[in-house]
Design an enzyme around this catalytic site. Structure first.
Site, PDB file in Angstrom:
ATOM      1  N   ARG A   1       0.994  -1.176   0.003  1.00 58.01           N
ATOM      2  CA  ARG A   1      -0.183   0.056   0.046  1.00 58.01           C
ATOM      3  C   ARG A   1       0.636   1.128   0.041  1.00 58.01           C
ATOM      4  NH1 ARG A   1      -3.340  -3.192   3.583  1.00 58.01           N
ATOM      5  NH2 ARG A   1      -5.097  -3.578   2.368  1.00 58.01           N
TER       6      ARG A   1
ATOM      7  N   LYS B   1       3.252  11.938 -11.122  1.00 56.17           N
ATOM      8  CA  LYS B   1       2.512  10.803 -11.940  1.00 56.17           C
ATOM      9  C   LYS B   1       3.400   9.450 -11.870  1.00 56.17           C
ATOM     10  CE  LYS B   1      -0.178  13.816 -14.866  1.00 56.17           C
ATOM     11  NZ  LYS B   1      -0.656  13.973 -16.104  1.00 56.17           N
TER      12      LYS B   1
ATOM     13  N   GLU C   1       9.970  18.998 -24.523  1.00 61.46           N
ATOM     14  CA  GLU C   1       9.386  19.069 -23.119  1.00 61.46           C
ATOM     15  C   GLU C   1       9.631  20.835 -22.738  1.00 61.46           C
ATOM     16  OE1 GLU C   1       6.692  17.547 -21.979  1.00 61.46           O
ATOM     17  OE2 GLU C   1       6.986  15.560 -22.447  1.00 61.46           O
TER      18      GLU C   1
ATOM     19  N   LYS D   1       6.612  23.736 -13.855  1.00 64.02           N
ATOM     20  CA  LYS D   1       6.238  22.387 -13.593  1.00 64.02           C
ATOM     21  C   LYS D   1       5.334  22.557 -12.244  1.00 64.02           C
ATOM     22  CE  LYS D   1       5.231  17.836 -13.853  1.00 64.02           C
ATOM     23  NZ  LYS D   1       5.235  16.579 -14.560  1.00 64.02           N
TER      24      LYS D   1
ATOM     25  N   GLU E   1      -4.896  17.015 -11.573  1.00 65.49           N
ATOM     26  CA  GLU E   1      -5.164  16.987 -13.040  1.00 65.49           C
ATOM     27  C   GLU E   1      -6.821  17.350 -13.008  1.00 65.49           C
ATOM     28  OE1 GLU E   1      -2.437  15.674 -15.809  1.00 65.49           O
ATOM     29  OE2 GLU E   1      -4.293  15.356 -17.130  1.00 65.49           O
TER      30      GLU E   1
ATOM     31  N   ARG F   1      -3.910  21.336 -14.564  1.00 70.07           N
ATOM     32  CA  ARG F   1      -2.800  20.642 -14.907  1.00 70.07           C
ATOM     33  C   ARG F   1      -2.773  20.161 -16.677  1.00 70.07           C
ATOM     34  NH1 ARG F   1       0.353  16.424 -11.181  1.00 70.07           N
ATOM     35  NH2 ARG F   1       1.983  15.724 -12.627  1.00 70.07           N
TER      36      ARG F   1
ATOM     37  N   ASN G   1      -0.232  19.032 -20.584  1.00 68.12           N
ATOM     38  CA  ASN G   1      -0.172  17.864 -21.955  1.00 68.12           C
ATOM     39  C   ASN G   1      -0.495  18.653 -23.276  1.00 68.12           C
ATOM     40  OD1 ASN G   1      -0.264  15.569 -20.212  1.00 68.12           O
ATOM     41  ND2 ASN G   1      -2.362  15.884 -19.475  1.00 68.12           N
TER      42      ASN G   1
ATOM     43  N   HIS H   1       0.130  16.504 -26.276  1.00 72.03           N
ATOM     44  CA  HIS H   1       0.338  15.196 -26.074  1.00 72.03           C
ATOM     45  C   HIS H   1      -0.941  14.380 -26.510  1.00 72.03           C
ATOM     46  CE1 HIS H   1       3.413  16.438 -23.292  1.00 72.03           C
ATOM     47  NE2 HIS H   1       3.559  15.395 -22.695  1.00 72.03           N
TER      48      HIS H   1
ATOM     49  N   HIS I   1       0.587  11.219 -27.970  1.00 72.18           N
ATOM     50  CA  HIS I   1       0.470   9.836 -27.336  1.00 72.18           C
ATOM     51  C   HIS I   1      -0.166   8.920 -28.621  1.00 72.18           C
ATOM     52  CE1 HIS I   1       0.091  10.815 -22.817  1.00 72.18           C
ATOM     53  NE2 HIS I   1       1.339  10.849 -23.271  1.00 72.18           N
TER      54      HIS I   1
ATOM     55  N   HIS J   1       9.363   9.658 -26.828  1.00 73.60           N
ATOM     56  CA  HIS J   1       8.103  10.572 -26.358  1.00 73.60           C
ATOM     57  C   HIS J   1       8.461  11.921 -26.692  1.00 73.60           C
ATOM     58  CE1 HIS J   1       4.968  11.814 -23.635  1.00 73.60           C
ATOM     59  NE2 HIS J   1       5.801  12.924 -23.127  1.00 73.60           N
TER      60      HIS J   1
HETATM   61  N1  GLY Z   1       3.682  15.175 -17.813  1.00 82.78           N
HETATM   62  C1  GLY Z   1       2.455  15.955 -17.582  1.00 82.78           C
HETATM   63  C2  GLY Z   1       2.266  16.095 -16.088  1.00 82.78           C
HETATM   64  O1  GLY Z   1       3.110  15.731 -15.302  1.00 82.78           O
HETATM   65  O2  GLY Z   1       1.180  16.456 -15.536  1.00 82.78           O
END
Ligand code: GLY
Length: 326
Positions: free
Chosen positions: A114, A136, A178, A214, A224, A228, A232, A235, A239, A252
């Site tokens: 956990r 994340k 990025e 960030k 998010e 947030r 992206n 992205h 993606h 990426h």
């Molecule tokens: N890489 C995008 C984020 O951390 O929200």
């Protein structure tokens, strides 16, 4: 040394940025703790040795490098090794490496018994300016990238910009995508600094500037729900390119470069974006059609029941969320 404190619902945590930090790890780590050090098989051995020497009591686990390792299979393998060694809840996991290492082993830390503490020691530009911060953690499934994961804050992020000296050029440029994104969404001065300077002479400064951006998004919307999502930018289609080509054609950041261009309608911004991407040999064209990408775009995690949430930039340094009705 530069220090950034990130506020989190889990616990606040520091990011330390310092040239040669890996050689003074004793100043940062509690050497009496038991550590599980996780790295991929391509990380330079010198970095692994520096960490292993300082962490006297540790278990070292290596996994095959590459996005394919963000899988249930690797996760289960790492957990099984930890169980074989009777790793207890008071252990701390160290993610030493790039974004894949942080995402995969961070998710292991988030779920093992956990949740156990974890420290990020990112050694690629992409992980130093993005994935190691913000909590994340995730693995991929056959059908979609990062689709099984969680938010789970590290207790500390340790960044040694000198590790970038051993990074292959393609991977350095991968991280630059990025950084360019940060300029596009939030900071015209950052964008223009990258345009007109040799970035390799200013890495500590640029890593700090990127992480301050960030930090802003993470602290204001850690889980998010809305703001947030702006991180992206590029992205949704990025993606989609990665998935379409099964993570084989593009790294990426390369896919994100194409993704940013794909959602850029303004001709002046698009041309500046193309030039800056060219400066770092990032791709600006791919033959995939909208029809080929759409099935993957529809799986984007920013999508809601009846709308796609697309991040757009109408002025360099300013981004917004545009709802596109399905
Ligand atoms: N890489 C995008 C984020 O951390 O929200």
């Amino acid at each position: 040394m530069k220090t950034i404190e990130v506020k989190s619902r889990f616990h606040n945590y520091p990011i330390y940025i310092e040239n040669n930090l890996l050689k003074s790890l004793r100043d940062y780590l509690d050497v009496n703790r038991f550590y599980v050090i996780v790295s991929d098989d391509l990380i330079p051995e010198t970095y692994v040795n520096l960490v292993r020497e300082v962490c006297e009591n540790h278990l070292f686990i290596s996994f095959p490098s590459g996005e394919q390792s963000k899988s249930f299979e690797q996760m289960e393998r790492i957990i099984s090794i930890m169980q074989d060694h009777n790793v207890t809840r008071d252990a701390c996991l160290i993610a030493l490496g790039g974004g894949v290492t942080g995402d995969l082993s961070g998710f292991v830390a988030a779920t093992y018994q956990r949740g156990i503490d974890f420290i990020q020691i990112p050694t690629t530009l992409l992980s130093q300016i993005d994935s190691s911060v913000g909590g994340k953690v995730a693995i991929n499934t056959e059908k979609a990238k990062n689709s099984v994961g969680n938010f789970y804050a590290p207790i500390m992020v340790l960044i040694d910009p000198l590790t970038l000296n051993t990074l292959p050029e393609r991977h350095f440029n991968n991280g630059m995508a990025e950084m360019i994104k940060y300029g596009m969404i939030y900071s015209k001065p950052l964008f223009e600094f990258i345009e007109s300077n040799n970035v390799k002479n200013h890495l500590e400064y640029l890593i700090e500037q990127s992480l301050l951006i960030k930090k802003y998004y993470v602290e204001n919307d850690e889980f998010e729900s809305s703001l947030r999502q702006i991180l992206n930018f590029g992205h949704t289609y990025g993606h989609a390119y990665e998935s379409l080509y099964r993570f084989e054609k593009y790294l990426h950041g390369e896919a994100i470069s194409l993704g940013m261009l794909r959602v850029c309608d303004n001709i002046d911004i698009k041309s500046r974006l193309e030039s800056i991407l060219n400066k770092f040999q990032l791709p600006i064209f791919d033959e995939a059609t909208e029809e080929m990408l759409l099935p993957y775009v529809k799986k984007d995690k920013k999508n809601r029941k009846d709308a796609l949430n697309l991040i757009v930039v109408n002025e360099i340094g300013k981004a917004s969320i545009q709802k596109v009705i399905k």
